[in-house]
Scaffold this motif. Structure first.
Motif, mmCIF file in Angstrom:
data_model
loop_
_atom_site.group_PDB
_atom_site.id
_atom_site.type_symbol
_atom_site.label_atom_id
_atom_site.label_comp_id
_atom_site.label_asym_id
_atom_site.label_seq_id
_atom_site.Cartn_x
_atom_site.Cartn_y
_atom_site.Cartn_z
ATOM 1 N N HIS A 10 -0.067 4.669 3.944
ATOM 2 C CA HIS A 10 -1.510 4.546 3.740
ATOM 3 C C HIS A 10 -2.063 3.400 4.589
ATOM 4 C CE1 HIS A 10 -1.305 7.275 0.234
ATOM 5 N NE2 HIS A 10 -0.141 6.700 0.029
ATOM 6 N N ALA A 55 0.825 -1.217 0.000
ATOM 7 C CA ALA A 55 0.000 0.000 0.000
ATOM 8 C C ALA A 55 0.852 1.257 0.000
ATOM 9 C CB ALA A 55 -0.935 -0.004 1.204
ATOM 10 N N GLY A 56 2.030 1.173 0.587
ATOM 11 C CA GLY A 56 2.908 2.334 0.663
ATOM 12 C C GLY A 56 3.684 2.614 -0.603
ATOM 13 N N TRP A 83 1.011 7.332 7.911
ATOM 14 C CA TRP A 83 0.504 8.209 6.848
ATOM 15 C C TRP A 83 1.189 7.889 5.517
ATOM 16 C CZ3 TRP A 83 3.082 12.098 4.036
ATOM 17 C CH2 TRP A 83 2.259 12.869 3.210
#
Length: 272
Positions: free
Chosen positions: A134, A48-49, A131
């Protein structure tokens, strides 16, 4: 020599000092893809990152690959797992107990990219990490999680001086059982003992039928050294650490001065 696979670290390599992908990098990566060269992002981040950068670069499909969690998970960009090596529940509990006793902030990531911590006073590094990746950030004690809960990575976080002081104790306690690497000033990362970017890259290259001389690796830090060892050509970023530069075959420009594009053009596209 013909390069068939380019392995690129993400933070401070693919991304400039503002956390952005330079237009020159996008152009060079797309030229490599057009030449049927696999471009594999190799990161300590979860999928996801790195997915936003895969999208920006135009890397997609079941026949393109990504190495995440510093090598703990290798998967297709479409999300099919090729290999994963996790940390078991007893070691996860030991790491959490050590963190509390030594007062060193710790978070862990499961292979689905959720971040967990038992620290109720969450430090700023952990918040930024969640953050950037994600990812959700859940405060949970080990007993609040399933008894078969396993993790892809544990991360001791904090100010540089705090981790400098804690690192020897962490290595003494867990170095025989786990792979430990200082990924940056604020991150000391812990993985399964088998895990590193080099092992994952070697396994992926073998899966694809590529020899070491077919592989170009680009990186900047200590967690990139294992992939430098297995790649036929290893290139350090101009902004990279001294250890990376010593281990590399050559040094390219910085991450703010088209270093990745220069490396791809000189050692992959022109070489082919």
């Amino acid at each position: 020599m013909s390069i068939k696979l380019i392995a690129i670290d993400v933070d401070q390599t693919l991304l400039n000092s503002n956390g952005q992908v330079l237009p020159s990098t996008v152009k060079a990566v797309q030229a490599a893809l057009a030449a049927n060269i696999k471009v594999v992002l190799c990161s300590g981040r979860p999928l996801a990152g790195v997915r936003p950068y895969l999208t920006q670069l135009g890397i997609s499909g079941a026949d393109q690959y990504v190495i995440t969690f510093n090598g703990a998970v290798t998967e297709s960009v479409a999300g099919t797992i090729l290999a994963q090596s996790l940390i078991n529940n007893p070691l996860y509990r030991e790491l959490t107990a050590f963190s509390k006793a030594q007062r060193v902030p710790l978070n862990v990531l499961d292979w689905q990219s959720v971040i967990y911590t038992a620290d109720r006073d969450v430090n700023w590094v952990m918040v930024q990490q969640a953050w950037e990746n994600h990812a959700g950030l859940l405060i949970r004690e080990p007993d609040e999680l399933p008894t078969d809960f396993q993790i892809a990575k544990a991360v001791f976080t904090g100010e540089g001086a705090q981790l400098d002081a804690a690192e020897p104790r962490i290595r003494a306690s867990f170095g025989n059982d786990l792979y430990i690497v200082r990924a940056s000033t604020h991150f000391l990362e812990i993985m399964n003992a088998r895990v590193n970017k080099g092992q994952a890259l070697a396994d992926l290259a073998h899966h694809l039928g590529f020899a070491p001389e077919d592989v170009l690796a680009i990186g900047d830090e200590q967690n990139d050294l294992p992939m430098f060892k297995v790649a036929g050509t290893a290139i350090a970023m101009g902004n990279g650490g001294a250890a990376a530069k010593r281990a590399a075959d050559a040094v390219t420009g910085t991450n703010d001065a088209d270093g990745v594009a220069q490396a791809i053009e000189k050692w992959a596209l022109q070489a082919n």
